[in-house]
Design an enzyme around this catalytic site. Structure first.
Site, PDB file in Angstrom:
ATOM      1  N   ARG A 111      -1.819  -5.199  -6.136  1.00  0.00           N
ATOM      2  CA  ARG A 111      -2.939  -5.632  -5.289  1.00  0.00           C
ATOM      3  C   ARG A 111      -4.112  -4.660  -5.424  1.00  0.00           C
ATOM      4  NH1 ARG A 111       0.006  -6.234   0.432  1.00  0.00           N
ATOM      5  NH2 ARG A 111       0.808  -4.221  -0.290  1.00  0.00           N
ATOM      6  N   ASP A 132      -8.031  -3.423  -3.996  1.00  0.00           N
ATOM      7  CA  ASP A 132      -8.803  -3.360  -2.761  1.00  0.00           C
ATOM      8  C   ASP A 132     -10.134  -4.088  -2.898  1.00  0.00           C
ATOM      9  OD1 ASP A 132      -6.853  -1.736  -1.585  1.00  0.00           O
ATOM     10  OD2 ASP A 132      -7.794   0.099  -2.317  1.00  0.00           O
ATOM     11  N   ARG A 138      -8.537   6.360  -6.345  1.00  0.00           N
ATOM     12  CA  ARG A 138      -9.833   6.743  -5.788  1.00  0.00           C
ATOM     13  C   ARG A 138      -9.772   8.108  -5.108  1.00  0.00           C
ATOM     14  NH1 ARG A 138     -11.273   1.655  -2.273  1.00  0.00           N
ATOM     15  NH2 ARG A 138     -13.014   3.003  -1.645  1.00  0.00           N
TER      16      ARG A 138
END
Length: 261
Positions: free
Chosen positions: A54, A56, A201
């Site tokens: 998945r 973001d 990130r």
């Protein structure tokens, strides 16, 4: 019949991959939502998908892989072109393959790959800004690369884990990480068996501290050992992050771009 598909998307206008169930959130808000609507239209029946990883809100994918089951008698061209014509311009189904009933886009994958690109100059980008992050302070890509090598191997990546992460544990195997520069663009390539929420990130945010000279190269290893997210760098923006795709054993017969060499 079970099928695997490759999906390419620009995540800038979506709230991430996963279909959301909150009141007032429409299917058009997520990649999974628009994809399942398109596939269901082709099949003339409800289609549910499972993806490899998945993404973001704002994160893009060069080759997300998903699988679904259908009893509809459709050829592979119908699943790819038929679905794509029913998708918004920011999403395309690039290929479709029949797979074994026990294939899972998520659990059959042995690795996942991300790329983060940073425009490193004083002036913000105008062109391709939706696919680039921007950092105006000069970055030392070589120092970032050396610092990042401390992350290789199997570790507890709690220092780079979002507080919203739902994973049962933070242990992951980082298989490859490289930082390089070409002109004004600094690129960070990362491969692991799996990733935690915001892990890439958060790693990038900490490497930026090293690249800008605010922290020494040993700091990344210290963060990893300390497992304290509060001490690490900020979360880098979603802009600039692309999910390159998962990797699967050759036995599944998928395209070369998602098959282990």
């Amino acid at each position: 019949m079970r099928y695997a598909i490759g999906v390419e998307y620009d995540g800038g206008d979506f709230r991430g991959w996963q279909r959301l169930t909150q009141p007032g959130v429409r299917d058009e808000a997520t990649v999974q939502g628009v994809l399942e609507t398109a596939l269901s239209s082709v099949a003339d029946a409800r289609i549910d998908t499972v993806c490899a990883g998945r993404t973001d809100a704002g994160v893009h994918a060069r080759c997300q892989v998903a699988h679904f089951d259908s009893e509809a008698g459709r050829d592979l061209r119908a699943w790819t072109l038929g679905a794509t014509t029913r998708l918004p311009p920011a999403v395309s189904v690039t290929w479709c393959r029949p797979v074994a009933e026990d294939f899972s886009a998520r659990f059959s994958a042995v690795a996942r790959r991300y790329r983060y690109r940073i425009l490193n100059r004083q002036v913000r980008p105008a062109l391709a800004r939706q696919w680039l992050s921007w950092h105006w302070r000069p970055l030392q890509a070589d120092a970032m690369h050396r610092a990042a090598q401390a992350l290789l191997g199997e570790h507890d990546f709690g220092a780079f884990r979002s507080s919203e992460c739902e994973a049962s544990h933070a242990r992951r195997e980082l298989q490859h990480i490289a930082v390089g520069r070409e002109g004004d663009v600094v690129t960070i390539d990362v491969q692991a068996n799996a990733f935690l929420h915001h892990m890439v990130r958060n790693i990038v945010g900490s490497l930026l501290e090293v690249g800008a000279g605010a922290r020494g190269e040993d700091w990344i290893g210290e963060l990893l050992a300390g497992r304290d997210r509060r001490l690490a760098g900020p979360t880098a923006p979603a802009t600039g992050l692309v999910f390159l795709g998962p990797l699967y054993p050759a036995v599944h017969g998928l395209p070369d771009e998602v098959t282990l060499a």
